[in-house]
Design an enzyme around this catalytic site. Structure first.
Site, PDB file in Angstrom:
ATOM      1  N   PHE A  30      24.365  65.419 -14.361  1.00 52.69           N
ATOM      2  CA  PHE A  30      23.192  64.901 -15.065  1.00 52.69           C
ATOM      3  C   PHE A  30      22.638  65.915 -16.069  1.00 52.69           C
ATOM      4  CE2 PHE A  30      22.650  62.934 -10.648  1.00 52.69           C
ATOM      5  CZ  PHE A  30      23.552  61.920 -10.925  1.00 52.69           C
ATOM      6  N   HIS A  31      23.539  66.443 -16.909  1.00 54.20           N
ATOM      7  CA  HIS A  31      23.146  67.422 -17.922  1.00 54.20           C
ATOM      8  C   HIS A  31      23.564  66.979 -19.324  1.00 54.20           C
ATOM      9  CE1 HIS A  31      23.615  70.649 -14.512  1.00 54.20           C
ATOM     10  NE2 HIS A  31      22.529  69.913 -14.355  1.00 54.20           N
ATOM     11  N   PRO A  32      23.218  65.774 -19.769  1.00 53.17           N
ATOM     12  CA  PRO A  32      23.637  65.338 -21.104  1.00 53.17           C
ATOM     13  C   PRO A  32      22.950  66.137 -22.205  1.00 53.17           C
ATOM     14  CG  PRO A  32      22.079  63.772 -20.194  1.00 53.17           C
ATOM     15  CD  PRO A  32      22.395  64.754 -19.091  1.00 53.17           C
ATOM     16  N   ASP A  45      28.359  67.090 -21.104  1.00 55.11           N
ATOM     17  CA  ASP A  45      27.753  67.043 -19.771  1.00 55.11           C
ATOM     18  C   ASP A  45      28.540  67.989 -18.873  1.00 55.11           C
ATOM     19  OD1 ASP A  45      26.152  66.252 -17.633  1.00 55.11           O
ATOM     20  OD2 ASP A  45      27.175  64.338 -17.315  1.00 55.11           O
TER      21      ASP A  45
END
Length: 551
Positions: free
Chosen positions: A467-469, A293
């Site tokens: 919020f970049h998994p 992330d």
């Protein structure tokens, strides 16, 4: 019994693009399973309302991490879209392809055919770019995904770019083109005042075709017989039933739910599956591992002049902005307000940018809470390529139970070094002459936070997920035991099953992930159909003195 040639689980960024492209051939019967509901309504469609849907259980799965050991045991929220359009319907609408070198790294790590030359044609195919006249062959203008820029009427947007120039950094007219490094305008997936999600761009137009169907159902597991995926067990209209797939099942359920579904289906680390009483069909130890992330901080400043968005932070102004947007799709409601950006290198010896900036002419959090009363502005800043790796694993063998998530944030000493640099470099930006008419003191971290220990304490308490998994079903060489899918997105060891979403990323890309996720859907569709676009050679701009200079 419901059946189709291709059954796609998840109507998110990649799933919408995949469904659209597969259904272009009328001979392919395509079905999309999505548990979330409609994306209609102003909370999703109005760009300026972006803080609402990601904080509403109606639209978000509501995931949160386990206590993060390097962040004092804090549990960080992990929003994922539970709605048509998936996370492209609840995200910040920032459009970043990533750097060309990101994809070259993918190919070098075993994802053969995913170097930048091979993915560039798909970025171009998906784009309808409205940002400028001269793209030098780097941008697309005929695709379904409209990419635009905000009007940048607020002088603070220009001050941010000018401050970057004054600090000695590059400027760039198009960070998604030849030159990412530098400060300049930010691209957004907004079209005619509306959020231009993957649902609006791909799925809704494609649903007019008779061979594409969308159903609202909860996917429980993939049915596998004799080593082949044959369908999906779902809860549909209150009953458990199986949807049959004549050709393939494709997971596009997110970096959280795709590995969860694989494990529930018997594909994953054998010991972990046995602990939950799940029969092991394929021992793939990489399932759920390699979780990555981006983290970020808000560096916030007070404003001398009452020109920030704070003047609209009241019920009357919000009602006026909403009414104007509902009637005309114009005004402040028609932008995500992220209209200037920056990509820089943290230090000499780094080949291409590893720090990203979003600039916002207000001091406010993603959850909509203002940090201080009064006018202010902020830069969102964070490093792009952490060495930290986490995992997703099962809490039980019941499909309704959310998985457990641990990113292992800040587990590498370099993470702390990078965030200290991020804060100090940002303070230097705000001290440039361009901000002299506007900057009136630091809100946070605050002037008292100076030493390494003080900065580390601030980071530990305040750092947030961007919020970049991604990465939990890593794409790579089929002989690598930690690879989950091969370079054609096929689950290794199982026929008729693919994963197509951000979970296949070998390493996180540089910037926001919506654009790379859609690109994966575009390219995977061609791989499924047995065709690919010809590669295009395009060499990115690299700072000529990167080995010896930070700027």
């Amino acid at each position: 019994m419901i059946d189709a040639d291709y059954v796609i689980i998840g109507a998110g960024s990649a799933g919408c693009a995949l469904a659209s492209r597969l259904s272009e051939d009328a001979r392919n019967k395509v079905l999309v399973i999505e548990f979330g509901g409609s994306d209609a309504g102003p909370f999703i469609q109005m760009p300026a309302a972006l803080s609402y849907p990601m904080n509403m259980r109606r639209y978000d799965w509501g995931f949160a991490t386990e206590p993060e050991p390097h962040l004092g045991g804090r549990r960080l929220v992990t929003p994922r879209g539970k709605v048509v359009g998936g996370s492209s319907s609840i995200n910040g609408m920032v459009y970043v392809r990533g750097h060309a070198r990101d994809y070259d790294h993918w190919a070098e790590s075993g994802a053969t055919g995913w170097d930048f030359a091979h993915v560039l044609p798909y970025f171009k195919r998906m784009e309808n770019w409205h940002g400028g006249a001269n793209s030098d062959g780097w941008r697309g203008r005929q695709g379904p995904l409209h990419v635009t820029r905000g009007p940048r009427r607020n002088p603070l947007y220009h001050a941010f770019v000018e401050a970057g120039r004054q600090a000695g950094y590059e400027t760039t007219d198009d960070y998604n083109g030849h030159k990412q490094e530098g400060f300049g305008p930010m691209d957004q997936t907004v079209w005619r005042g509306r959020r231009w999600s993957a649902a609006n761009a791909y799925l809704k137009p494609a649903l007019k075709r008779p061979n594409l169907r969308l159903i609202r159902a909860f996917a429980r597991r993939v049915e596998i017989s004799d080593g082949r995926a044959t369908g999906v067990q779902v809860t549909y209209r209150g009953r458990t039933e199986t949807i049959r797939a004549r050709r393939e099942v494709i997971l596009s359920a997110s970096a959280i739910n795709s590995p969860k579904l694989l494990m529930l289906s018997g594909i994953g680390p054998a010991r972990h599956l046995r602990e939950h009483g799940i029969p092991v069909i394929a021992d793939r130890p990489g399932v759920g591992q390699n979780l990555q992330d981006h983290l970020e901080l808000y560096i916030q400043m007070k404003s001398r002049q009452p020109i920030t968005l704070y003047k609209h932070w009241n019920l009357f102004s919000k009602a006026w902005i909403g009414a104007q947007w509902l009637l005309t799709k114009t005004g402040l409601g028609a932008s995500n307000q992220f209209e200037s950006a920056g990509f820089i290198r943290s230090r000499a010896g780094v080949e291409y940018p590893d720090i990203q900036y979003h600039f916002l002419p207000m001091a406010v959090r993603y959850d909509g809470r203002a940090a201080a009363q009064g006018h202010g502005f902020q830069a969102h800043v964070g490093p792009m390529r952490s060495n930290a790796r986490g995992k997703v694993w099962l809490a039980s063998n019941q499909p309704e139970t959310p998985p457990r998530i641990l990113f292992n944030y800040m587990s590498d000493e370099k993470d702390w070094q990078d965030f200290r640099l991020c804060i100090r470099l940002t303070r230097e930006l705000f001290a440039q002459p361009a901000f002299a008419p506007y900057a009136d003191g630091e809100i946070q971290p605050g002037p008292h936070v100076r030493s390494d220990d003080e900065i580390d304490g601030f980071v530990r308490e305040n750092v947030e997920s961007a919020f970049h998994p991604c990465g939990t079903c890593r794409m790579g060489d089929a002989n690598d035991p930690m690879s989950v899918v091969d370079p054609e997105c096929r689950v290794i060891g199982i026929k008729g099953l693919r994963v197509v979403d951000s979970s296949i990323f070998p390493r996180i890309t540089n910037g926001n992930l919506n654009a790379p996720s859609i690109m994966v859907g575009e390219r995977a569709a061609d791989l499924i159909l047995g065709k690919t676009l010809a590669p295009e050679q395009a060499e990115p701009w690299i700072h000529p003195h990167w080995r010896k200079a930070q700027r």
